[in-house]
Design a protein around this motif. Structure first.
Motif, short mmCIF file in Angstrom:
data_model
loop_
_atom_site.label_atom_id
_atom_site.label_comp_id
_atom_site.label_asym_id
_atom_site.label_seq_id
_atom_site.Cartn_x
_atom_site.Cartn_y
_atom_site.Cartn_z
N GLY A 41 30.74 17.86 6.44
CA GLY A 41 29.40 17.29 6.33
C GLY A 41 29.13 16.31 7.46
O GLY A 41 29.78 16.35 8.51
N GLU A 42 28.20 15.42 7.20
CA GLU A 42 27.74 14.52 8.26
C GLU A 42 28.46 13.17 8.19
O GLU A 42 29.33 12.88 9.01
N ALA A 43 28.10 12.37 7.20
CA ALA A 43 28.64 11.01 7.11
C ALA A 43 28.60 10.57 5.66
O ALA A 43 27.77 11.07 4.88
N PRO A 44 29.47 9.63 5.28
CA PRO A 44 29.42 9.13 3.90
C PRO A 44 28.08 8.45 3.63
O PRO A 44 27.51 7.81 4.51
N GLY A 45 27.60 8.59 2.41
CA GLY A 45 26.44 7.82 1.95
C GLY A 45 26.92 6.67 1.09
O GLY A 45 28.11 6.31 1.09
N GLU A 48 29.69 7.53 -1.53
CA GLU A 48 30.97 7.85 -0.87
C GLU A 48 31.63 6.57 -0.34
O GLU A 48 32.84 6.39 -0.45
N PRO A 54 34.55 11.83 -0.20
CA PRO A 54 33.39 12.53 0.36
C PRO A 54 32.59 13.27 -0.71
O PRO A 54 33.14 13.73 -1.72
N PHE A 55 31.30 13.36 -0.48
CA PHE A 55 30.42 14.20 -1.33
C PHE A 55 30.61 13.92 -2.83
O PHE A 55 30.96 14.83 -3.58
N ALA A 59 24.28 14.93 -3.43
CA ALA A 59 24.57 16.09 -2.55
C ALA A 59 25.93 16.68 -2.90
O ALA A 59 26.13 17.90 -2.83
N ASN A 81 33.96 14.87 6.73
CA ASN A 81 32.70 14.55 7.40
C ASN A 81 32.95 14.37 8.89
O ASN A 81 34.08 14.09 9.32
N HIS A 154 22.66 21.53 5.14
CA HIS A 154 23.29 20.46 4.38
C HIS A 154 22.79 20.53 2.93
O HIS A 154 21.59 20.72 2.71
#
Ligand code: URA
Length: 200
Positions: A41-45, A48, A54-55, A59, A81, A154
């Motif tokens: 994926g892209e980056a932790p939110g 996360e 992750p994830f 999402a 990520n 995504h």
């Protein structure tokens, strides 16, 4: 200690870019060390960053549902990520942050040696399919040095844009046959050029 755990310890204290100053936890990635499929994926939110996994937010819950469509549980795959620390306010990762974090992802790929790398979203796609557009290449695969690279939207994009749901789900459903028929997927040309990860 396993190679992945060693890597996680290094990532936990990484200060290669300024994101370490505002993270709660680094989010190295998780899953099986012998996973056949690696999702990037892209980056932790926010979720996360709180949990160091992750994830795990909305999402992530959708990713779990997508995995269930092909009879996989998240423990059977590997999830990582492009960058390992949350950008403040969930802003897009900066090119310098992506470059600083790239060696971690490369080491994860070396350790896991997946048969298939699935890119989730455009930042992850840009590392393996330089110059391509996600709307053109989602759902298509390329093979380089025995790894299948496969681009998908995504999961968060499909949560925000209902019309993408069917697309992301049908792209997910293609994964088992791609793995089963890996030998029929054409090697990308020229491999030496393609192998270089793209500087975003
Ligand atoms: N979005 C990502 O790209 N990665 C996560 O870990 C969570 C949300």
């Amino acid at each position: 200690m396993s190679a992945l755990n060693e890597l996680y310890q290094e990532i936990a204290v990484c200060q290669r870019c300024d994101l370490y100053k505002c993270r709660t936890n680094a989010v190295p990635g998780e899953g099986a060390e012998d996973a056949e499929i690696m999702f990037i994926g892209e980056a932790p939110g926010w979720h996360e960053d709180q949990q160091g996994r992750p994830f795990v937010g909305p999402a992530g819950q959708y990713l779990d549902q997508l995995l269930a469509l092909i009879d996989f549980k998240r423990e059977q795959v590997y999830i990582a990520n492009v960058i390992k620390s949350r950008p403040p306010g969930n802003r897009d990762p900066l090119p310098a942050e992506i470059a600083a974090c790239r060696p971690w992802l490369e080491r994860q790929i070396e350790v896991i040696r997946p048969r298939m790398i699935v890119t989730l979203g455009r930042y992850s796609m840009a590392m393996f399919f330089p110059g391509k557009s996600i709307s053109k290449i989602h759902g298509t695969a390329q093979k380089r040095d025995d790894i299948i690279y496969y681009a998908m939207y995504h999961p968060a994009a499909a949560l925000h844009q209902q019309s993408l749901r069917q697309t992301i789900e049908s792209d997910m459903l293609k994964i088992p046959s791609l793995l089963a028929e890996a030998k029929n997927i054409a090697e990308a040309e020229p491999p030496s050029q393609q192998l270089k990860m793209f500087e975003v």
